[in-house]
Structures are given as structure tokens and as C-alpha cells.
Design a protein around this motif. Structure first.
Motif, PDB file in Angstrom:
ATOM      1  N   ALA A  51       0.828  -1.208   0.000  1.00  0.00           N
ATOM      2  CA  ALA A  51       0.000   0.000   0.000  1.00  0.00           C
ATOM      3  C   ALA A  51       0.865   1.262   0.000  1.00  0.00           C
ATOM      4  N   TYR A  52       1.976   1.230   0.734  1.00  0.00           N
ATOM      5  CA  TYR A  52       2.876   2.391   0.716  1.00  0.00           C
ATOM      6  C   TYR A  52       3.408   2.633  -0.702  1.00  0.00           C
ATOM      7  N   ALA A  53       3.835   1.559  -1.344  1.00  0.00           N
ATOM      8  CA  ALA A  53       4.366   1.702  -2.695  1.00  0.00           C
ATOM      9  C   ALA A  53       3.288   2.199  -3.654  1.00  0.00           C
ATOM     10  N   GLU A  54       2.099   1.643  -3.559  1.00  0.00           N
ATOM     11  CA  GLU A  54       1.012   2.048  -4.453  1.00  0.00           C
ATOM     12  C   GLU A  54       0.638   3.511  -4.225  1.00  0.00           C
ATOM     13  N   PHE A  55       0.621   3.933  -2.968  1.00  0.00           N
ATOM     14  CA  PHE A  55       0.315   5.333  -2.681  1.00  0.00           C
ATOM     15  C   PHE A  55       1.317   6.253  -3.370  1.00  0.00           C
ATOM     16  N   LEU A  56       2.601   5.978  -3.207  1.00  0.00           N
ATOM     17  CA  LEU A  56       3.632   6.849  -3.761  1.00  0.00           C
ATOM     18  C   LEU A  56       3.628   6.839  -5.285  1.00  0.00           C
ATOM     19  N   ILE A  57       3.446   5.665  -5.870  1.00  0.00           N
ATOM     20  CA  ILE A  57       3.405   5.569  -7.337  1.00  0.00           C
ATOM     21  C   ILE A  57       2.197   6.332  -7.881  1.00  0.00           C
ATOM     22  N   SER A  58       1.053   6.191  -7.213  1.00  0.00           N
ATOM     23  CA  SER A  58      -0.144   6.919  -7.630  1.00  0.00           C
ATOM     24  C   SER A  58       0.035   8.422  -7.447  1.00  0.00           C
ATOM     25  N   ARG A  59       0.635   8.809  -6.341  1.00  0.00           N
ATOM     26  CA  ARG A  59       0.816  10.244  -6.075  1.00  0.00           C
ATOM     27  C   ARG A  59       1.721  10.868  -7.133  1.00  0.00           C
ATOM     28  N   LEU A  60       2.719  10.137  -7.571  1.00  0.00           N
ATOM     29  CA  LEU A  60       3.572  10.632  -8.648  1.00  0.00           C
ATOM     30  C   LEU A  60       2.791  10.779  -9.954  1.00  0.00           C
ATOM     31  N   ALA A  61       1.907   9.823 -10.213  1.00  0.00           N
ATOM     32  CA  ALA A  61       1.112   9.879 -11.441  1.00  0.00           C
ATOM     33  C   ALA A  61       0.206  11.103 -11.463  1.00  0.00           C
ATOM     34  N   TYR A  62      -0.234  11.533 -10.300  1.00  0.00           N
ATOM     35  CA  TYR A  62      -1.129  12.701 -10.190  1.00  0.00           C
ATOM     36  C   TYR A  62      -0.406  13.922  -9.633  1.00  0.00           C
ATOM     37  N   SER A  63       0.900  13.970  -9.796  1.00  0.00           N
ATOM     38  CA  SER A  63       1.692  15.028  -9.164  1.00  0.00           C
ATOM     39  C   SER A  63       1.383  16.409  -9.719  1.00  0.00           C
ATOM     40  N   ALA A  64       0.835  16.498 -10.919  1.00  0.00           N
ATOM     41  CA  ALA A  64       0.463  17.822 -11.453  1.00  0.00           C
ATOM     42  C   ALA A  64      -0.541  18.513 -10.545  1.00  0.00           C
ATOM     43  N   ILE A  65      -1.333  17.737  -9.803  1.00  0.00           N
ATOM     44  CA  ILE A  65      -2.336  18.307  -8.903  1.00  0.00           C
ATOM     45  C   ILE A  65      -1.660  19.034  -7.749  1.00  0.00           C
ATOM     46  N   PHE A  66      -0.683  18.379  -7.113  1.00  0.00           N
ATOM     47  CA  PHE A  66      -0.055  19.055  -5.974  1.00  0.00           C
ATOM     48  C   PHE A  66       0.914  20.152  -6.422  1.00  0.00           C
ATOM     49  N   VAL A  67       1.444  20.035  -7.623  1.00  0.00           N
ATOM     50  CA  VAL A  67       2.282  21.117  -8.139  1.00  0.00           C
ATOM     51  C   VAL A  67       1.446  22.371  -8.372  1.00  0.00           C
ATOM     52  N   LYS A  68       0.273  22.208  -8.971  1.00  0.00           N
ATOM     53  CA  LYS A  68      -0.600  23.365  -9.197  1.00  0.00           C
ATOM     54  C   LYS A  68      -1.035  24.000  -7.881  1.00  0.00           C
ATOM     55  N   GLU A  69      -1.331  23.170  -6.883  1.00  0.00           N
ATOM     56  CA  GLU A  69      -1.706  23.702  -5.567  1.00  0.00           C
ATOM     57  C   GLU A  69      -0.582  24.568  -4.999  1.00  0.00           C
ATOM     58  N   ALA A  70       0.653  24.086  -5.127  1.00  0.00           N
ATOM     59  CA  ALA A  70       1.797  24.845  -4.623  1.00  0.00           C
ATOM     60  C   ALA A  70       1.969  26.142  -5.407  1.00  0.00           C
ATOM     61  N   GLN A  71       1.826  26.070  -6.717  1.00  0.00           N
ATOM     62  CA  GLN A  71       1.963  27.283  -7.528  1.00  0.00           C
ATOM     63  C   GLN A  71       0.881  28.317  -7.197  1.00  0.00           C
ATOM     64  N   ASP A  72      -0.351  27.842  -7.028  1.00  0.00           N
ATOM     65  CA  ASP A  72      -1.440  28.764  -6.686  1.00  0.00           C
ATOM     66  C   ASP A  72      -1.217  29.398  -5.314  1.00  0.00           C
ATOM     67  N   ALA A  73      -0.746  28.586  -4.351  1.00  0.00           N
ATOM     68  CA  ALA A  73      -0.473  29.110  -3.018  1.00  0.00           C
ATOM     69  C   ALA A  73       0.650  30.132  -3.052  1.00  0.00           C
ATOM     70  N   ARG A  74       1.643  29.900  -3.881  1.00  0.00           N
ATOM     71  CA  ARG A  74       2.773  30.832  -3.980  1.00  0.00           C
ATOM     72  C   ARG A  74       2.320  32.158  -4.574  1.00  0.00           C
ATOM     73  N   GLU A  75       1.446  32.101  -5.576  1.00  0.00           N
ATOM     74  CA  GLU A  75       0.966  33.334  -6.203  1.00  0.00           C
ATOM     75  C   GLU A  75       0.254  34.234  -5.198  1.00  0.00           C
ATOM     76  N   LYS A  76      -0.392  33.638  -4.228  1.00  0.00           N
ATOM     77  CA  LYS A  76      -1.090  34.420  -3.211  1.00  0.00           C
ATOM     78  C   LYS A  76      -0.123  35.087  -2.224  1.00  0.00           C
ATOM     79  N   LEU A  77       1.101  34.555  -2.172  1.00  0.00           N
ATOM     80  CA  LEU A  77       2.091  35.082  -1.235  1.00  0.00           C
ATOM     81  C   LEU A  77       2.901  36.224  -1.813  1.00  0.00           C
ATOM     82  N   ILE A  78       3.114  36.194  -3.123  1.00  0.00           N
ATOM     83  CA  ILE A  78       4.063  37.149  -3.723  1.00  0.00           C
ATOM     84  C   ILE A  78       3.340  38.285  -4.450  1.00  0.00           C
TER      85      ILE A  78
END
Length: 265
Positions: free
Chosen positions: A238-265
């Protein structure tokens, strides 16, 4: 170049030096039979072995990505080790942690990273923010950076608060696909302007074989006990599957980080 890990070294703890009363886990500086000092994380502490699993996975993924991380070792604690400890709370912790624990090489003379004094360039900041978004690491804030400066270089420590979903495993498949909203509090987010470039490079490093190799480092008895899985093999998978899946959907957390950064700067 990082080589797929076969096994961490195992040391025997021979001397409890001093507690590090930070947070609820009560780590300690301890000496091992290889004559080195380590920051010892105890299996019997409040979060139990799950905090050690998060530390192990987070630390070794960070090392695979090229970050400076103190060497992680398994630390064997003898049953008789705590008998002479005068502090009852520490004695109970030692008794509850008999067997295999986790330790990080102690970086003598290191100082805590201070965002008001120390700097991380945009690439390094983006790399660290990306890693912490992948791991859902809530514990790299201005109040508690969990980074050290040692010999003028930045080192990452303490990934025990990562993968927090595994304290219940509730809807863990869905958790892998979700943004990490707490990234808005990341100490390096304002400097993290290179997330997309980092994303492409890091996804090419974290292949399934590497993830499985790191997950396979988890000791069997850390996966026993309170678990929703029928077998330790399923728990590990389950740990391996979680990490592999999270990498497959990593564009989601990257966009969240980018949106959060835009609100800061």
C-alpha cells in the motif's frame, strides 16, 4: 549517483547521551557501537512505528533525489538498556522501544536553518517544496524548518510527520490524488518558482523499482499491530502504491503549490 538501497546499516545503541525534548516524539542523542553519535527516534514514542516509517521513506526518497540527508541507520536497543535511567518517563520510553528503532547520524555543530539568515536558491527551494508536497510533509514551516546548515550546506531532517494519512489509512487511495493544501505554510514556498522543471526531472528519477526498493526497507515488525491490512506484505504494498499513484497525479499538488505561492508574492 544514488544506488537502490539493499539494506540500511544496523548499529547497537550503547549509551543514552541526552534527550532532545522537541515535539512529542522525545528523540535523543545516543552513542552506538560504531563510536558515532546519532539522533535516535524511538519506536515506543507517541506516534509509534508509523513515524519511523515516514522518516525512513521520506529520508531515503530525499536521498534518492540528491538532497543532503544524514545517514539513516537501524538502531538496536537492548532490553536492559533503560534499567539505569533515572528519569521514569525516559525509562518507560526505552522499555517500550526495545528492539529495532531508527536513527540519523548526528551532525555535530549544525545550526537550524533560519529563513531570515539563510537562503535557498529558487531551484533548491522548488525541489524541497516538491518533495514535501509529494510526501504531504506538514512540518517544514517558518516556526519549525526541519532543515540544518552544516559546513555551509543545507541538510534535510525529520520527515516523521509525512504521510500522515497512514495513521488511519482512511480513503488512502483517494488521498494520493489530492492536493496538499498545507503547502501554503511551507517556509520555502516564496522562493519556489521552478516547480514545473523540478517536477519533470524528479518524476524521471522516482521510478517504481526505486520506490519498491525503499519501501522494502521497512522492518517487518514495524508493519505489525494496529493495521487495516490482512498481511504485512499488503501493508507494505500500500505504501508503494500510494507513492506511485501520487507521482502519477503530481500535477495536482504542483498546481496547488503554484497557486499558493501566487497568493504570497
Amino acid at each position: 549517483m544514488y544506488v537502490n538501497p539493499a539494506q540500511l546499516r544496523t548499529v547497537n545503541v550503547i549509551r543514552y547521551v541526552t534527550p532532545l525534548r522537541e515535539g512529542g516524539s522525545m528523540p535523543a542523542i545516543a552513542e552506538a557501537d560504531d563510536e558515532f553519535l546519532y539522533v535516535l527516534k524511538f519506536r515506543g514514542a507517541g506516534q509509534g512505528p508509523r513515524a519511523l516509517i515516514a522518516e525512513l521513506i521520506g529520508g531515503e526518497l530525499a536521498r534518492a533525489l540528491g538532497f543532503r540527508v544524514p545517514e539513516l541507520v537501524f538502531a538496536e536497543l537492548d532490553e536492559a538498556f533503560g534499567r539505569t535511567e533515572p528519569d521514569e518517563e525516559i525509562q518507560d520510553l526505552l522499555k517500550a522501544s526495545t528492539g529495532l528503532n531508527l536513527a540519523l547520524h548526528y551532525l555535530s555543530g549544525a545550526v537550524t536553518f533560519d529563513p531570515n539568515v539563510n537562503q535557498a536558491d529558487p531551484v533548491l527551494a522548488s525541489e524541497i517544496v516538491w518533495l514535501d508536497a509529494l510526501l504531504m510533509n506538514m512540518d517544514r514551516t517558518a516556526r519549525n524548518t526541519n532543515m540544518l546548515m552544516w559546513h555551509k550546506e543545507l541538510w534535510l531532517i525529520d520527515h516523521g510527520a509525512s504521510l500522515y494519512f497512514h495513521h488511519s489509512w482512511q480513503n488512502w487511495e483517494d488521498q494520493a490524488k489530492k492536493p496538499f493544501v498545507l503547502i501554503k505554510d511551507h517556509v520555502l514556498l516564496p522562493q519556489a518558482s521552478e516547480m514545473e522543471a523540478v517536477q519533470e526531472r524528479f518524476k524521471n528519477i522516482l521510478k517504481p523499482d526505486l520506490i519498491h526498493a525503499i519501501v522494502n526497507l521497512i522492518p517487518e515488525n514495524w508493519l505489525c499491530g494496529d493495521s487495516p491490512f490482512e498481511t504485512t506484505a499488503a501493508h507494505r504494498q500500500a505504501y508503494a502504491e500510494f507513492l506511485i499513484s501520487r507521482l502519477a497525479y503530481s500535477a495536482i499538488f504542483v498546481k496547488e503549490a503554484q497557486d499558493a505561492r501566487e497568493k504570497l508574492i
